[in-house]
Design an enzyme around this catalytic site. Sequence first.
Site, mmCIF file in Angstrom:
data_model
loop_
_atom_site.group_PDB
_atom_site.id
_atom_site.type_symbol
_atom_site.label_atom_id
_atom_site.label_comp_id
_atom_site.label_asym_id
_atom_site.label_seq_id
_atom_site.Cartn_x
_atom_site.Cartn_y
_atom_site.Cartn_z
ATOM 1 N N GLY A 179 0.782 -1.239 0.000
ATOM 2 C CA GLY A 179 0.000 0.000 0.000
ATOM 3 C C GLY A 179 0.808 1.280 0.000
ATOM 4 O O GLY A 179 0.315 2.316 0.454
ATOM 5 N N ARG A 184 -5.016 -9.094 -8.703
ATOM 6 C CA ARG A 184 -5.998 -10.030 -9.261
ATOM 7 C C ARG A 184 -6.419 -9.523 -10.638
ATOM 8 O O ARG A 184 -6.582 -8.315 -10.830
ATOM 9 C CB ARG A 184 -7.262 -10.106 -8.387
ATOM 10 N N LEU A 195 -9.151 -8.849 -13.383
ATOM 11 C CA LEU A 195 -10.576 -8.539 -13.301
ATOM 12 C C LEU A 195 -11.279 -9.038 -14.565
ATOM 13 O O LEU A 195 -10.698 -9.045 -15.654
ATOM 14 C CB LEU A 195 -10.755 -7.032 -13.135
ATOM 15 N N ASN A 201 -4.703 2.038 -13.438
ATOM 16 C CA ASN A 201 -3.760 1.101 -12.815
ATOM 17 C C ASN A 201 -2.370 1.703 -12.858
ATOM 18 O O ASN A 201 -2.066 2.502 -13.743
ATOM 19 C CB ASN A 201 -3.772 -0.212 -13.616
ATOM 20 N N HIS A 241 1.638 0.466 -13.041
ATOM 21 C CA HIS A 241 2.470 -0.701 -13.325
ATOM 22 C C HIS A 241 3.935 -0.275 -13.305
ATOM 23 O O HIS A 241 4.279 0.780 -13.850
ATOM 24 C CB HIS A 241 2.092 -1.281 -14.701
ATOM 25 N N ALA A 248 9.249 7.050 -8.196
ATOM 26 C CA ALA A 248 8.581 7.685 -9.348
ATOM 27 C C ALA A 248 7.085 7.371 -9.346
ATOM 28 O O ALA A 248 6.256 8.227 -9.669
ATOM 29 C CB ALA A 248 9.232 7.210 -10.642
HETATM 30 C C1 GAR Z 1 3.862 -1.294 -7.183
HETATM 31 O O1 GAR Z 1 5.205 -1.305 -7.594
HETATM 32 C C2 GAR Z 1 2.935 -1.385 -8.374
HETATM 33 O O2 GAR Z 1 3.397 -0.700 -9.492
HETATM 34 C C3 GAR Z 1 2.918 -2.871 -8.619
HETATM 35 O O3 GAR Z 1 2.865 -3.454 -7.344
HETATM 36 C C4 GAR Z 1 3.523 -2.574 -6.423
HETATM 37 C C5 GAR Z 1 2.574 -2.313 -5.283
HETATM 38 O O4 GAR Z 1 3.226 -1.590 -4.270
HETATM 39 N N1 GAR Z 1 1.803 -3.257 -9.430
HETATM 40 C C6 GAR Z 1 1.833 -4.228 -10.329
HETATM 41 O O5 GAR Z 1 2.826 -4.911 -10.533
HETATM 42 C C7 GAR Z 1 0.558 -4.436 -11.092
HETATM 43 N N2 GAR Z 1 0.779 -5.134 -12.315
HETATM 44 P P1 GAR Z 1 2.395 -0.849 -3.155
HETATM 45 O O6 GAR Z 1 1.417 -1.863 -2.576
HETATM 46 O O7 GAR Z 1 3.436 -0.443 -2.148
HETATM 47 O O8 GAR Z 1 1.703 0.310 -3.778
#
Ligand code: GAR
Length: 216
Positions: free
Chosen positions: A14, A93, A95, A109, A111, A175
């Site tokens: 989070g 997950r 969707l 989202n 990424h 970033a």
């Molecule tokens: C983040 O780096 C986000 O970009 C990635 O998971 C991490 C969550 O960190 N998301 C993905 O890989 C989605 N395909 P967080 O829970 O500390 O925000």
Amino acid sequence: MKRLRLGILISGRGSNLQALIAAAAAPDYPAEIALVLSNRPDAAGLGRATAAGLATAVVDHKRFAERAAFDAEIDRALRTHRVELVCLAGFMRLLTPGFVAAWSDRMINIHPSLLPAFKGLHTHARALAAGVRFAGCTVHFVRPEMDEGPIIVQAAVPVLAGDDEASLAARVLEAEHRCYPQAVRWIAEGRARIVDGRVVIDGAPAPPDGLINPGA
Ligand code: GAR
């Protein structure tokens, strides 16, 4: 000021949620967090949400035999809290197309790569293995295909000699924490428009000149 109501979907740490909590604390930020929803009861991000006094919900995917029923439960929670924009923030997950269609152009989202490179998991390890000179992150509108959809903002960071997965991930994450609140702001201000499948940001400044890595 009418603030756009966000529903933040998480699965873990989070830290992007935390960046949005921090942004929304500013009185002039045009969005507020209406709900934080996790598919994992033990997600650390739920603690961050509670500490910030936000409404939380858990929809544990393990309780559902069908993806559609899981998504329907999430949809119900989002609508109960009158969510206007869904923000996937480390939500791990997939969707269903029906859910994605229901929230089309109202779900984004983040990424940790410069999409369309390195979709999916283990992005940093794959970027290091490929020997790319830049890594980065992308905030995009969600489409049914994983990690696809109109790109709102990207940040590039250099890959440095001696980087490992952890050091690169940390640089990209920093970033991410700048990009996600910015993307939400543009949407909330009505400045992010999808035109012919691409995003136009009204009035956004052009970035400074490009980077070269390694530097001369
Ligand atoms: C983040 O780096 C986000 O970009 C990635 O998971 C991490 C969550 O960190 N998301 C993905 O890989 C989605 N395909 P967080 O829970 O500390 O925000």
